[in-house]
Design a protein around this motif. Structure first.
Motif, PDB file in Angstrom:
ATOM      1  N   LEU A  25       6.667  -3.786 -10.512  1.00 34.48           N
ATOM      2  CA  LEU A  25       5.854  -2.956  -9.626  1.00 34.48           C
ATOM      3  C   LEU A  25       5.750  -1.520 -10.126  1.00 34.48           C
ATOM      4  O   LEU A  25       4.686  -0.897 -10.033  1.00 34.48           O
ATOM      5  CB  LEU A  25       6.423  -2.995  -8.205  1.00 34.48           C
ATOM      6  CG  LEU A  25       6.311  -4.352  -7.506  1.00 34.48           C
ATOM      7  CD1 LEU A  25       7.070  -4.332  -6.180  1.00 34.48           C
ATOM      8  CD2 LEU A  25       4.869  -4.763  -7.306  1.00 34.48           C
ATOM      9  N   LYS A  26       6.830  -0.976 -10.673  1.00 33.39           N
ATOM     10  CA  LYS A  26       6.773   0.374 -11.244  1.00 33.39           C
ATOM     11  C   LYS A  26       5.759   0.436 -12.376  1.00 33.39           C
ATOM     12  O   LYS A  26       4.962   1.383 -12.465  1.00 33.39           O
ATOM     13  CB  LYS A  26       8.155   0.810 -11.739  1.00 33.39           C
ATOM     14  CG  LYS A  26       9.114   1.147 -10.630  1.00 33.39           C
ATOM     15  CD  LYS A  26      10.493   1.482 -11.175  1.00 33.39           C
ATOM     16  CE  LYS A  26      11.495   1.623 -10.059  1.00 33.39           C
ATOM     17  NZ  LYS A  26      12.869   1.779 -10.543  1.00 33.39           N
ATOM     18  N   ARG A  27       5.787  -0.563 -13.261  1.00 32.63           N
ATOM     19  CA  ARG A  27       4.805  -0.608 -14.357  1.00 32.63           C
ATOM     20  C   ARG A  27       3.386  -0.738 -13.805  1.00 32.63           C
ATOM     21  O   ARG A  27       2.468  -0.047 -14.268  1.00 32.63           O
ATOM     22  CB  ARG A  27       5.100  -1.778 -15.301  1.00 32.63           C
ATOM     23  CG  ARG A  27       6.337  -1.608 -16.148  1.00 32.63           C
ATOM     24  CD  ARG A  27       6.447  -2.664 -17.240  1.00 32.63           C
ATOM     25  NE  ARG A  27       6.330  -4.034 -16.777  1.00 32.63           N
ATOM     26  CZ  ARG A  27       7.336  -4.770 -16.277  1.00 32.63           C
ATOM     27  NH1 ARG A  27       8.551  -4.239 -16.156  1.00 32.63           N
ATOM     28  NH2 ARG A  27       7.137  -6.015 -15.903  1.00 32.63           N
ATOM     29  N   LYS A  28       3.233  -1.597 -12.820  1.00 36.38           N
ATOM     30  CA  LYS A  28       1.920  -1.842 -12.218  1.00 36.38           C
ATOM     31  C   LYS A  28       1.329  -0.544 -11.677  1.00 36.38           C
ATOM     32  O   LYS A  28       0.203  -0.182 -11.992  1.00 36.38           O
ATOM     33  CB  LYS A  28       2.074  -2.882 -11.105  1.00 36.38           C
ATOM     34  CG  LYS A  28       0.843  -3.120 -10.257  1.00 36.38           C
ATOM     35  CD  LYS A  28       1.165  -4.070  -9.111  1.00 36.38           C
ATOM     36  CE  LYS A  28      -0.033  -4.388  -8.273  1.00 36.38           C
ATOM     37  NZ  LYS A  28      -1.122  -5.031  -8.976  1.00 36.38           N
ATOM     38  N   TRP A  29       2.099   0.159 -10.843  1.00 38.90           N
ATOM     39  CA  TRP A  29       1.554   1.334 -10.173  1.00 38.90           C
ATOM     40  C   TRP A  29       1.549   2.572 -11.058  1.00 38.90           C
ATOM     41  O   TRP A  29       0.976   3.594 -10.695  1.00 38.90           O
ATOM     42  CB  TRP A  29       2.269   1.559  -8.852  1.00 38.90           C
ATOM     43  CG  TRP A  29       1.892   0.470  -7.871  1.00 38.90           C
ATOM     44  CD1 TRP A  29       0.647  -0.083  -7.697  1.00 38.90           C
ATOM     45  CD2 TRP A  29       2.743  -0.204  -6.952  1.00 38.90           C
ATOM     46  NE1 TRP A  29       0.685  -1.055  -6.724  1.00 38.90           N
ATOM     47  CE2 TRP A  29       1.960  -1.148  -6.251  1.00 38.90           C
ATOM     48  CE3 TRP A  29       4.094  -0.100  -6.648  1.00 38.90           C
ATOM     49  CZ2 TRP A  29       2.475  -1.973  -5.261  1.00 38.90           C
ATOM     50  CZ3 TRP A  29       4.610  -0.928  -5.664  1.00 38.90           C
ATOM     51  CH2 TRP A  29       3.814  -1.849  -4.980  1.00 38.90           C
ATOM     52  N   THR A  30       2.105   2.479 -12.262  1.00 37.96           N
ATOM     53  CA  THR A  30       1.958   3.552 -13.243  1.00 37.96           C
ATOM     54  C   THR A  30       0.579   3.472 -13.890  1.00 37.96           C
ATOM     55  O   THR A  30      -0.021   4.485 -14.217  1.00 37.96           O
ATOM     56  CB  THR A  30       3.062   3.452 -14.317  1.00 37.96           C
ATOM     57  OG1 THR A  30       4.322   3.626 -13.685  1.00 37.96           O
ATOM     58  CG2 THR A  30       2.887   4.490 -15.405  1.00 37.96           C
ATOM     59  N   ARG A  31       0.071   2.257 -14.040  1.00 35.87           N
ATOM     60  CA  ARG A  31      -1.249   2.088 -14.678  1.00 35.87           C
ATOM     61  C   ARG A  31      -2.379   1.825 -13.691  1.00 35.87           C
ATOM     62  O   ARG A  31      -3.537   2.045 -14.012  1.00 35.87           O
ATOM     63  CB  ARG A  31      -1.189   1.003 -15.743  1.00 35.87           C
ATOM     64  CG  ARG A  31      -0.978  -0.374 -15.255  1.00 35.87           C
ATOM     65  CD  ARG A  31      -0.939  -1.408 -16.404  1.00 35.87           C
ATOM     66  NE  ARG A  31      -0.867  -2.724 -15.866  1.00 35.87           N
ATOM     67  CZ  ARG A  31       0.255  -3.331 -15.474  1.00 35.87           C
ATOM     68  NH1 ARG A  31       1.405  -2.716 -15.600  1.00 35.87           N
ATOM     69  NH2 ARG A  31       0.225  -4.534 -14.956  1.00 35.87           N
ATOM     70  N   ASN A  80       0.814  -1.217   0.000  1.00 41.50           N
ATOM     71  CA  ASN A  80       0.000   0.000   0.000  1.00 41.50           C
ATOM     72  C   ASN A  80       0.845   1.263   0.000  1.00 41.50           C
ATOM     73  O   ASN A  80       0.339   2.342  -0.310  1.00 41.50           O
ATOM     74  CB  ASN A  80      -0.989  -0.007   1.174  1.00 41.50           C
ATOM     75  CG  ASN A  80      -2.240  -0.793   0.848  1.00 41.50           C
ATOM     76  OD1 ASN A  80      -2.701  -0.823  -0.289  1.00 41.50           O
ATOM     77  ND2 ASN A  80      -2.795  -1.454   1.846  1.00 41.50           N
ATOM     78  N   SER A  81       2.123   1.147   0.289  1.00 44.18           N
ATOM     79  CA  SER A  81       3.016   2.301   0.159  1.00 44.18           C
ATOM     80  C   SER A  81       3.275   2.628  -1.312  1.00 44.18           C
ATOM     81  O   SER A  81       3.676   3.736  -1.634  1.00 44.18           O
ATOM     82  CB  SER A  81       4.358   2.035   0.855  1.00 44.18           C
ATOM     83  OG  SER A  81       5.187   1.195   0.069  1.00 44.18           O
ATOM     84  N   ARG A  82       3.092   1.643  -2.181  1.00 40.56           N
ATOM     85  CA  ARG A  82       3.343   1.756  -3.619  1.00 40.56           C
ATOM     86  C   ARG A  82       4.786   2.221  -3.883  1.00 40.56           C
ATOM     87  O   ARG A  82       5.062   2.925  -4.836  1.00 40.56           O
ATOM     88  CB  ARG A  82       2.320   2.679  -4.281  1.00 40.56           C
ATOM     89  CG  ARG A  82       0.913   2.131  -4.213  1.00 40.56           C
ATOM     90  CD  ARG A  82      -0.163   3.043  -4.768  1.00 40.56           C
ATOM     91  NE  ARG A  82       0.060   4.466  -4.639  1.00 40.56           N
ATOM     92  CZ  ARG A  82      -0.166   5.192  -3.535  1.00 40.56           C
ATOM     93  NH1 ARG A  82      -0.619   4.624  -2.453  1.00 40.56           N
ATOM     94  NH2 ARG A  82       0.073   6.487  -3.531  1.00 40.56           N
TER      95      ARG A  82
END
Length: 154
Positions: free
Chosen positions: A60-66, A26-28
């Protein structure tokens, strides 16, 4: 996620390990999340297979970008000595404003130092109306008094 929760797990320590993981996710912050994994941890995440902290961080970077305004709840399904089975749900919206709820299961295996060496995740998602959202806390850690998966009938 810290490493002070070590196998073998009992119900209490498995639940604690899960909450630490939920808080980190949840901190992303990919840099924070990857510290819970071994240097050569293998992941299956949907159709992606990655190995190692660097590849996990990139995923994770890709995930939380979209997946915007991402909020996650994890819960215990089962545990053994060094393995934990987790069920989870999360909500997010895409760049068009469409909200989604994703459901899934994870199988985790840990080394003796409490670092995850394998993560296998199966995830499904579907669009939801904003009025159907259930994860309404401010971005970041889920408050302790917010209902979990069971209480939300998820």
């Amino acid at each position: 996620m810290t490493n002070h929760v070590l196998p073998p797990f009992d119900e209490k320590t498995a639940i604690k390990k899960i909450r630490l993981a939920e808080d980190a996710w949840n901190s992303r912050d990919p840099g924070k999340v990857i510290l819970a994994y071994t240097e050569n941890c293998s992941w299956r995440n949907r159709a992606e297979f990655v190995v190692g902290r660097n590849e996990i961080a990139q995923l994770l970077k890709r995930k939380w970008t979209r997946e915007l305004e991402y909020r996650l709840i994890k819960g215990l399904w089962a545990f053994t000595d060094n393995r934990i089975a987790v069920r989870f749900a999360y909500e997010f919206h895409d760049d068009s404003g469409q909200w989604f709820r994703a459901y899934g299961n994870e199988n985790w295996e840990f080394d003796d130092d409490g670092l995850m060496r394998q993560r296998i995740a199966s995830i499904n998602e579907h669009p939801i109306n904003p009025k159907e959202r259930k994860f309404l806390w401010p971005l970041g850690r889920r408050p302790d008094d917010h209902p979990g998966l069971k209480e939300l009938d998820l």
